[in-house]
Design a protein around this motif. Structure first.
Motif, PDB file in Angstrom:
ATOM      1  N   CYS A  26      -6.191  -2.888   2.240  1.00 17.80           N
ATOM      2  CA  CYS A  26      -6.603  -4.202   2.590  1.00 17.80           C
ATOM      3  C   CYS A  26      -7.549  -4.296   3.702  1.00 17.80           C
ATOM      4  CB  CYS A  26      -5.537  -4.997   3.009  1.00 17.80           C
ATOM      5  SG  CYS A  26      -4.275  -5.066   1.792  1.00 17.80           S
ATOM      6  N   CYS A  36      -3.085  -1.350   6.931  1.00 13.86           N
ATOM      7  CA  CYS A  36      -3.334  -0.886   5.506  1.00 13.86           C
ATOM      8  C   CYS A  36      -4.713  -0.740   5.326  1.00 13.86           C
ATOM      9  CB  CYS A  36      -2.863  -1.977   4.549  1.00 13.86           C
ATOM     10  SG  CYS A  36      -3.202  -1.671   2.870  1.00 13.86           S
ATOM     11  N   CYS A  38      -1.121  -5.719  -1.031  1.00 16.56           N
ATOM     12  CA  CYS A  38      -1.802  -5.549  -2.051  1.00 16.56           C
ATOM     13  C   CYS A  38      -0.768  -4.282  -2.870  1.00 16.56           C
ATOM     14  CB  CYS A  38      -2.727  -4.533  -1.689  1.00 16.56           C
ATOM     15  SG  CYS A  38      -2.477  -3.130  -0.640  1.00 16.56           S
ATOM     16  N   CYS A  71       2.560  -1.924   0.976  1.00 13.90           N
ATOM     17  CA  CYS A  71       1.806  -2.971   1.954  1.00 13.90           C
ATOM     18  C   CYS A  71       2.384  -4.202   1.127  1.00 13.90           C
ATOM     19  CB  CYS A  71       0.417  -2.831   1.565  1.00 13.90           C
ATOM     20  SG  CYS A  71      -0.583  -4.195   2.134  1.00 13.90           S
TER      21      CYS A  71
HETATM   22 ZN   LIG Z   1      -2.708  -3.361   1.312  1.00 10.58          ZN
END
Ligand SMILES: [Zn+2]
Length: 108
Positions: A76, A73, A99, A96
């Motif tokens: 992140c 991701c 997040c 994700c």
């Molecule tokens: Zn993420």
């Protein structure tokens, strides 16, 4: 959609290339393996061919098991698990697990 598709960026979480990220070049769903750019180089002893008239030892990526790779991701900045959700317009998408950012299907 599968957890990981061609064009995704994945993080390698096991083996010699642990910690590396790379682009998925191919997915082998039956074998649950993915071929990742720049990861898991193996030496192949190849016969001379049109493309490679000399033959000899060539280093190529080899597929790794899907369980050794996590979707990366970019928000992140780490590997993440994937959740599937349905958007308002009915399209299925991946998000994700940390997040909740929508992970776009790579265009290729
Ligand atoms: Zn993420």
């Amino acid at each position: 959609m599968a957890r990981v598709v061609k064009g995704d960026t994945v993080l390698v979480v096991a083996g010699n290339d642990r910690g590396k990220t790379g682009k998925v070049l191919a997915v082998f769903p039956g074998a649950e393996r993915v071929l990742v750019e720049g990861v898991n180089f193996v030496k192949r002893h190849t016969r001379p061919s049109q493309q490679n008239p000399q033959g000899g030892i060539v280093e190529r990526e080899a597929p790794i098991h899907l369980s050794n790779a996590m979707l990366y991701c970019s928000k992140c900045g780490r590997g993440t698990r994937v959740r599937h959700t349905t958007l308002g317009d009915g399209t299925r998408t991946r998000v994700c697990a940390h997040c909740a950012e929508v992970i776009e299907k790579p265009r290729s």
